[in-house]
Design a protein around this motif. Sequence first.
Motif, PDB file in Angstrom:
ATOM      1  N   ALA A 456       0.877  -0.940  -0.096  1.00 45.63           N
ATOM      2  CA  ALA A 456      -0.211  -0.292   0.109  1.00 45.63           C
ATOM      3  C   ALA A 456       0.935   1.360   0.190  1.00 45.63           C
ATOM      4  CB  ALA A 456      -1.073  -0.523   1.042  1.00 45.63           C
ATOM      5  N   PHE A 457      -0.098   2.617  -0.536  1.00 41.20           N
ATOM      6  CA  PHE A 457       1.265   3.713  -0.376  1.00 41.20           C
ATOM      7  C   PHE A 457       0.552   4.283   0.625  1.00 41.20           C
ATOM      8  CE2 PHE A 457       1.077   2.166  -4.700  1.00 41.20           C
ATOM      9  CZ  PHE A 457       2.365   3.177  -5.139  1.00 41.20           C
ATOM     10  N   ARG A 458       1.293   5.476   1.725  1.00 43.88           N
ATOM     11  CA  ARG A 458       1.326   6.191   2.107  1.00 43.88           C
ATOM     12  C   ARG A 458       0.326   7.516   1.349  1.00 43.88           C
ATOM     13  NH1 ARG A 458       4.761   6.541   7.575  1.00 43.88           N
ATOM     14  NH2 ARG A 458       2.540   6.841   8.019  1.00 43.88           N
ATOM     15  N   ASP A 459      -0.180   8.578   3.069  1.00 42.65           N
ATOM     16  CA  ASP A 459      -0.679   9.463   2.201  1.00 42.65           C
ATOM     17  C   ASP A 459       0.167   9.811   1.123  1.00 42.65           C
ATOM     18  OD1 ASP A 459      -3.179   8.577   3.657  1.00 42.65           O
ATOM     19  OD2 ASP A 459      -3.428   9.692   4.993  1.00 42.65           O
ATOM     20  N   ASP A 460       1.846  10.053   1.164  1.00 40.35           N
ATOM     21  CA  ASP A 460       2.416  11.325   1.031  1.00 40.35           C
ATOM     22  C   ASP A 460       3.030  10.340  -0.344  1.00 40.35           C
ATOM     23  OD1 ASP A 460       4.163   9.001   1.696  1.00 40.35           O
ATOM     24  OD2 ASP A 460       5.569  11.100   3.152  1.00 40.35           O
ATOM     25  N   ALA A 477       2.831   0.681  13.357  1.00 40.00           N
ATOM     26  CA  ALA A 477       2.471   0.618  14.763  1.00 40.00           C
ATOM     27  C   ALA A 477       1.450   2.146  14.527  1.00 40.00           C
ATOM     28  CB  ALA A 477       3.280   1.174  16.386  1.00 40.00           C
ATOM     29  N   PHE A 478      -0.055   1.681  14.774  1.00 40.22           N
ATOM     30  CA  PHE A 478      -0.842   3.200  14.507  1.00 40.22           C
ATOM     31  C   PHE A 478      -1.000   3.510  15.512  1.00 40.22           C
ATOM     32  CE2 PHE A 478      -1.105  -0.623  10.430  1.00 40.22           C
ATOM     33  CZ  PHE A 478      -1.624   0.255   9.805  1.00 40.22           C
ATOM     34  N   ASN A 479      -0.958   4.447  15.652  1.00 41.95           N
ATOM     35  CA  ASN A 479      -1.567   5.755  16.024  1.00 41.95           C
ATOM     36  C   ASN A 479      -0.781   5.690  17.544  1.00 41.95           C
ATOM     37  OD1 ASN A 479      -2.643   7.211  14.237  1.00 41.95           O
ATOM     38  ND2 ASN A 479      -4.889   5.938  14.592  1.00 41.95           N
ATOM     39  N   ALA A 480       0.232   4.856  17.748  1.00 41.20           N
ATOM     40  CA  ALA A 480       0.640   4.270  19.201  1.00 41.20           C
ATOM     41  C   ALA A 480       2.010   5.156  19.901  1.00 41.20           C
ATOM     42  CB  ALA A 480       1.766   3.527  19.231  1.00 41.20           C
ATOM     43  N   ASP A 481       1.957   6.152  20.572  1.00 42.06           N
ATOM     44  CA  ASP A 481       3.655   6.621  21.584  1.00 42.06           C
ATOM     45  C   ASP A 481       3.697   5.019  21.872  1.00 42.06           C
ATOM     46  OD1 ASP A 481       2.359   8.527  21.533  1.00 42.06           O
ATOM     47  OD2 ASP A 481       1.041   8.135  23.247  1.00 42.06           O
ATOM     48  N   ALA A 482       5.619   5.752  21.773  1.00 40.38           N
ATOM     49  CA  ALA A 482       7.291   4.935  21.676  1.00 40.38           C
ATOM     50  C   ALA A 482       7.039   3.954  23.430  1.00 40.38           C
ATOM     51  CB  ALA A 482       7.962   5.786  22.220  1.00 40.38           C
ATOM     52  N   HIS A 505       0.097   6.893  10.464  1.00 43.76           N
ATOM     53  CA  HIS A 505      -1.619   7.019  10.887  1.00 43.76           C
ATOM     54  C   HIS A 505      -2.450   7.098   9.861  1.00 43.76           C
ATOM     55  CE1 HIS A 505       0.657   9.993   8.942  1.00 43.76           C
ATOM     56  NE2 HIS A 505      -0.478  10.698   8.334  1.00 43.76           N
ATOM     57  N   GLU A 506      -2.043   6.844   8.805  1.00 39.93           N
ATOM     58  CA  GLU A 506      -3.758   6.745   7.539  1.00 39.93           C
ATOM     59  C   GLU A 506      -4.696   5.980   8.431  1.00 39.93           C
ATOM     60  OE1 GLU A 506       0.400   8.132   5.808  1.00 39.93           O
ATOM     61  OE2 GLU A 506      -0.206   6.714   7.381  1.00 39.93           O
ATOM     62  N   ARG A 507      -5.928   6.275   7.629  1.00 33.72           N
ATOM     63  CA  ARG A 507      -7.052   5.473   7.974  1.00 33.72           C
ATOM     64  C   ARG A 507      -6.858   4.343   6.861  1.00 33.72           C
ATOM     65  NH1 ARG A 507     -12.139   9.731   9.290  1.00 33.72           N
ATOM     66  NH2 ARG A 507     -11.722  10.388  11.397  1.00 33.72           N
ATOM     67  N   HIS A 508      -6.720   4.433   5.722  1.00 31.98           N
ATOM     68  CA  HIS A 508      -6.794   3.707   4.911  1.00 31.98           C
ATOM     69  C   HIS A 508      -5.553   2.468   4.893  1.00 31.98           C
ATOM     70  CE1 HIS A 508      -4.217   5.713   2.428  1.00 31.98           C
ATOM     71  NE2 HIS A 508      -2.629   4.792   2.466  1.00 31.98           N
ATOM     72  N   LEU A 512      -6.363  -1.642   6.026  1.00 33.38           N
ATOM     73  CA  LEU A 512      -6.384  -2.529   5.894  1.00 33.38           C
ATOM     74  C   LEU A 512      -5.149  -3.660   6.071  1.00 33.38           C
ATOM     75  CD1 LEU A 512      -5.189  -4.158   2.453  1.00 33.38           C
ATOM     76  CD2 LEU A 512      -3.642  -1.662   2.892  1.00 33.38           C
ATOM     77  N   TYR A 513      -5.102  -3.563   7.555  1.00 33.68           N
ATOM     78  CA  TYR A 513      -3.792  -3.648   8.187  1.00 33.68           C
ATOM     79  C   TYR A 513      -4.439  -4.547   9.379  1.00 33.68           C
ATOM     80  CZ  TYR A 513       0.228  -2.010   4.859  1.00 33.68           C
ATOM     81  OH  TYR A 513       1.035  -2.070   3.784  1.00 33.68           O
TER      82      TYR A 513
END
Length: 548
Positions: A456-460, A477-482, A505-508, A512-513
């Motif tokens: 998949a591709f990131r937003d950028d 790691a999705f929306n996670a701190d260290a 952080h991307e929603r898509h 998917l993951y």
Amino acid sequence: MIDVPVLISGAGPVGLTLALALSRLGVRSVLLNDRKETTRHPKLDVVNCRSMEIFRQLGLAERIRAAGNPLTANQYSAMAASASGPFYTVMADRHLIYQPVQQAQAIIRACRDGSLPLESMQRIAQMHLEPVLMAEVEADPNIELRMGWRLYGFEQGSTGVVAMAHEVDNGEAQQFFAQYLIGCDGPNSRVRNFLNIDYDGTRDLVGELFIIHLRSDEIAGLFPGNQPYWHTWLTRPGFAGLLVSPDASRNDYVLHRPFAPRPGESLESVIDAALGVKLNYQIVQSGPWRPQFLVARSFGRQRVFIAGDATHQFMPTGGLGMNTGVAEAHNLAWKLAACLAGWGGPKLLESYEAERLPVARRNRDHVKKCAAATFEAQMHSTDALLLDGPAGESARRAIGAEFERKVSRLYESLGIEIGYRYHGSPVIEADHASEPAYDEIRYTPTTWSGARLPSAFRDDGTAVFDQLPMDRFTLLAFNADADDYAPLQAAADECRVPLAVLPLHERHLAALYERRFVLVRPDQHVCWRGDSLPMDCHSLFNRLRGAR
């Protein structure tokens, strides 16, 4: 005696790929090859999408494309009475596989659901692929290449392998001490034979076929825009065969026929019948060959392993011979590197066979079905195919539709190419979720443990695969701190397993993951996933590195 971490016997595409993958991981190797030069014959005609993903990770995808079929050329497959027509059907727009690389890559970049590979396939003959890989090997200080050298024996010990080789021309002998020996030495593999490993399967299932390699500057003119189709399947009363164009920009062609020329037939008469018109050409090579559907019963023992045609022999229907071998080299390279670095446990190299042998068997079964489909599609030849008027048109439409229905599996099987999973691997944490569909044709994107991570591709616009280092595991790691994954990082450090963290952080991508945390191996396969960390992160990494 020469001391080297890995000794590789066989410098075909798989041996070359293995040496390059090891070098990217900092591992030196010596590469022995009987032949003094790369092959002069086309042999394979496609690097499939998964192999192109692997070559992208090795930094070689663009070089391979530059040496192969032009990026704007078609990848069509057709069925016809002859190369000059009439054509019953041309498979062109129905699937990504038939699109020119330039167009296919644009389709891939626009895909956001993970259903497509990162790279489209590349038409290229082996005689043009090998020099690309060979040039890279020759320039690599981590690889010592010995062309014209043959392995003639070895002995295994607890700490390594003593191997004997000699130069083919003058008989000069040399001993090597390697921690690991890998046989990429083809169907008649000396390494496999020394290990006394037999093939499993039925030999000579379809008997003897016949091949002609020819060159002509005139054949391209039979096709629209002077771009020969990739495959032109030929069938009419009294004639059946396959004309292959590995590369539309060159004048090499390969003609396959179900049997050798009959009494009274010449090679020229067979070619003329295939072309349907008299053209100028040069016959380069011809001869019988026997396609096989075989897989080795084992992929190695202790410190000696085999890969490529040494592990399997497939009829080329489906294009899975070399491509299966490239994936084997990819799987094996990081495991060898891990063991040489000291963090790979005793079960890690055992997992090579556990993971790749079932895939080889699955691929063999698929190739068998593809071969049956082609034979069946060409059996329905009738005199009506060559008639003018409605009766002829109806017959041609019917056989064309039958061809597309049956033979499309050779080309459109993304489930085989990128959907394989390492079921029951001892170095993958079992997934307790229900397994998604596991189909040969249709690919179902999933992060179910053992699956290749969906591309998949990131937003950028950055490809996620390009952010997965090949020398370490990567935690998505999705929306996670260290602090959220600190125990996992600490356990990796304690087990000396190299680990990178890729915050996402991307929603898509989250959809998917499927899980908040997804752990990906160096070979881009998922080995664990979860919405929270496991209770015992240390135990997890000991499993993943083959220590328990």
